[in-house]
Design an enzyme around this catalytic site. Structure first.
Site, PDB file in Angstrom:
ATOM      1  N   LYS A  35      43.234 -17.243   4.296  1.00  0.00           N
ATOM      2  CA  LYS A  35      43.468 -16.841   3.151  1.00  0.00           C
ATOM      3  C   LYS A  35      44.306 -18.024   2.462  1.00  0.00           C
ATOM      4  O   LYS A  35      44.400 -18.277   1.304  1.00  0.00           O
ATOM      5  CB  LYS A  35      44.053 -15.495   2.955  1.00  0.00           C
ATOM      6  CG  LYS A  35      43.089 -14.618   3.078  1.00  0.00           C
ATOM      7  CD  LYS A  35      43.587 -12.997   3.153  1.00  0.00           C
ATOM      8  CE  LYS A  35      42.477 -12.164   2.946  1.00  0.00           C
ATOM      9  NZ  LYS A  35      41.834 -11.980   4.351  1.00  0.00           N
TER      10      LYS A  35
HETATM   11  C1  LIG Z   1      40.725 -11.009   4.539  1.00  0.00           C
HETATM   12  C2  LIG Z   1      40.237 -11.461   6.061  1.00  0.00           C
HETATM   13  C3  LIG Z   1      38.932 -11.387   6.149  1.00  0.00           C
HETATM   14  C4  LIG Z   1      37.860 -10.636   5.001  1.00  0.00           C
HETATM   15  O1  LIG Z   1      37.622 -11.550   4.297  1.00  0.00           O
HETATM   16  P1  LIG Z   1      37.035 -10.968   2.695  1.00  0.00           P
HETATM   17  O2  LIG Z   1      37.361 -12.347   1.859  1.00  0.00           O
HETATM   18  O3  LIG Z   1      38.060  -9.963   2.177  1.00  0.00           O
HETATM   19  O4  LIG Z   1      35.749 -10.422   3.137  1.00  0.00           O
HETATM   20  C5  LIG Z   1      38.251 -11.302   7.435  1.00  0.00           C
HETATM   21  N1  LIG Z   1      39.077 -11.779   8.394  1.00  0.00           N
HETATM   22  C6  LIG Z   1      40.486 -12.190   8.371  1.00  0.00           C
HETATM   23  C7  LIG Z   1      41.157 -12.676   9.386  1.00  0.00           C
HETATM   24  C8  LIG Z   1      41.073 -11.887   7.062  1.00  0.00           C
HETATM   25  O5  LIG Z   1      42.154 -12.408   6.770  1.00  0.00           O
END
Ligand SMILES: *Cc1c(COP(=O)(O)O)cnc(C)c1O
Length: 499
Positions: A113
């Site tokens: 993120k």
């Molecule tokens: C947020 C997250 C996901 C999921 O991603 P999305 O964009 O919500 O589908 C998968 N793995 C990790 C480690 C995350 O932080």
């Protein structure tokens, strides 16, 4: 380029306004009116570029009210060496003949993120100026664990912004919780909600839809915005790393120009995989997008049956950032698959809200199945995947990426599809150290050790460095102790903002 709401009851707006608003006033999600294309020649020209430059160019195709110069400066700050600990920013690691892991966790919070949330505050503050808005932006975030910390890091001490993060108090790991409650920055607040992620997300959506609190805020010259992946400013930076990965594969000779690849993505809110879908729609030769879920396999079922049904048991798993039953960003895909028909999207979303389910017709199901493969890994399969990849390749997967790896392997077994694949690696294994250590060293390795010690044990065992953002977490002072019921979230916001 203008942006339309998936619900069709908001006038089209430029990108800066879509980013400032976060969610459309009619409750829909903003999407660009068309999808810019990248021709094979364009892709050739991107070869060899540093990550920040490539990202600025890709993002500029969507954000036409931002200049390339402006985006370049923002991307250089966001993806600079003081933020990301790898010169490639998102290095691509070859695991075996046809599997390449795209490591998306070299940023300050050790999860993917950061790629979006290091850039987004810049996009947002620029959006304020571009839309002639004054006053303070109040970012509200519901997090299943990783978004919250990444947003706090992205917005901390950014002038003109405040940020309030709600997390499910029992639904995140100790490491995730400590990362958030020790957050520094004069403009940050963190609140534990007694419920699951969907409760927190629903609460935030209700506050956004509450005209009374919005008016109160306006009286204080403050405006809500969101940093959740429903904000286009979160999504657009993610498209860049799929372009980067493809260009890199060509650059290193792993594939030839124009060769197809598959992309496997561990999925929760459907943001990351939607970015891959956009990259594909721009012209990247992606064959199949492999949507990997954990035991909360609402998306697997949807891709197989065309029925999205959230009425099911919620599982708390070792891949908590994917413990989601309402994948918000799916609404964008539905809008596109339905031929940009908002009336149809409204019917589905009403049905989801009122009955907890909706069903798409055969035409849409056909398109969905042609573009996507849906699969899931249960808890045992997740542990097994981590153990196997460590033993066979000496490579350590985190629990979320392990779900993706399992589903990719399962896809290959079932279809025999030999197309090379990029697996999106969404978190450092140290972020979920206890589960990863259990997978490589057995359950006994956990006895008598708390999660922080286990992170150190994992480093000792694997001789890998702990990412800087996860070191010494236990020694940092706790700065945030707020906690509330889902019904108390509005009151918390008022109290934090002093309104
Ligand atoms: C947020 C997250 C996901 C999921 O991603 P999305 O964009 O919500 O589908 C998968 N793995 C990790 C480690 C995350 O932080």
């Amino acid at each position: 380029m203008l942006y339309h709401s998936s619900r069709g009851q908001t006038p089209a707006v430029p990108a800066a306004m879509a980013i400032k608003l976060g969610i459309a006033p009619d409750g829909g999600l903003f999407l660009p009116a068309s999808i810019p294309s990248l021709t094979p020649d364009d892709l050739d020209r991107l070869r060899g570029l540093p990550y920040a430059e490539l990202a600025a160019r890709v993002v500029s195709l969507f954000l036409t009210d931002y200049t390339l110069e402006e985006l370049r400066g923002q991307a250089q700050t966001a993806y600079g060496p003081d933020r990301f600990d790898h010169p490639d920013v998102t290095p691509l690691i070859q695991l075996d003949e046809g599997t390449h892991v795209l490591e998306l966790w070299h940023g300050p919070t050790a999860a993917f993120k950061d790629l979006a949330l290091q850039l987004m505050p810049h996009l947002l503050t620029a959006a304020m100026a571009k839309t002639g808005a004054h006053g303070e932006i109040v970012i509200l975030v519901a997090t299943s664990g990783d978004t919250g910390k990444a947003a706090l890091e992205g917005f901390r001490d950014v002038p003109g912004t405040r940020i309030i993060v709600f997390y499910p108090s029992e639904g995140v790991s100790l490491v995730q919780k400590l990362q958030m409650v020790t957050q520094e920055g004069g403009n940050t607040a963190v609140v534990g909600v007694d419920g699951n992620f969907d409760d927190a997300q629903t609460g935030v959506k209700q506050i956004f839809a509450d005209r009374a609190i919005e008016a109160e805020l306006a009286g204080h010259n403050q405006h809500f915005s969101s940093a959740n992946s429903i904000n286009w400013g979160r999504l657009v930076p993610q498209i860049a790393y799929y372009v980067y990965a493809y260009v890199k594969l060509v650059e290193t000779g792993a594939i030839g120009p124009g060769d197809p690849i598959n992309v496997a993505v561990p999925t929760g809110n459907f943001g990351n995989i939607l970015a891959a879908y956009y990259a594909k729609a721009m012209g990247l030769p992606f064959n199949r997008l492999i949507c990997a879920s954990n035991q909360n396999k609402v998306l697997t079922d949807f891709i197989h049956t065309g029925v999205y049904d959230r009425r099911r048991t919620f599982h708390t798993t070792v891949s908590p950032s994917m413990d989601i039953l309402i994948s918000s960003n799916l609404e964008r895909l539905l809008f596109l698959l339905a031929g940009r028909e908002p009336a149809q999207v409204r019917l589905w979303m009403d049905s989801l809200r009122q009955e907890g389910r909706y069903q798409v017709g055969d035409e849409i199901l056909g398109q969905l199945r042609a573009g996507f493969w849906g699969g899931f890994a249960d808890e045992d399969e997740t542990y097994t995947a981590i153990g196997r990849v460590w033993r066979e390749h000496g490579y350590l997967l985190d629990t979320h990426t392990a779900v993706g790896w399992h589903v990719l392997e399962d896809y290959r077994r079932r279809t025999g599809d030999p197309t090379p694949a990029v697996l999106a690696s969404t978190a450092s294994p140290f972020k979920f150290g206890a589960a990863v250590l259990r997978a490589v060293a057995g359950e006994k390795a956990l006895t008598g050790r708390d999660e922080l010690r286990l992170v150190e044990d994992l480093a000792a065992l694997t001789k890998m460095p702990i990412p800087a953002g996860l070191r010494d977490l236990g020694a940092r002072p706790v700065k945030h102790e707020r906690r509330c019921a889902p019904a108390g979230m509005r009151a918390e916001v008022r109290d934090i903002l002093g309104i």
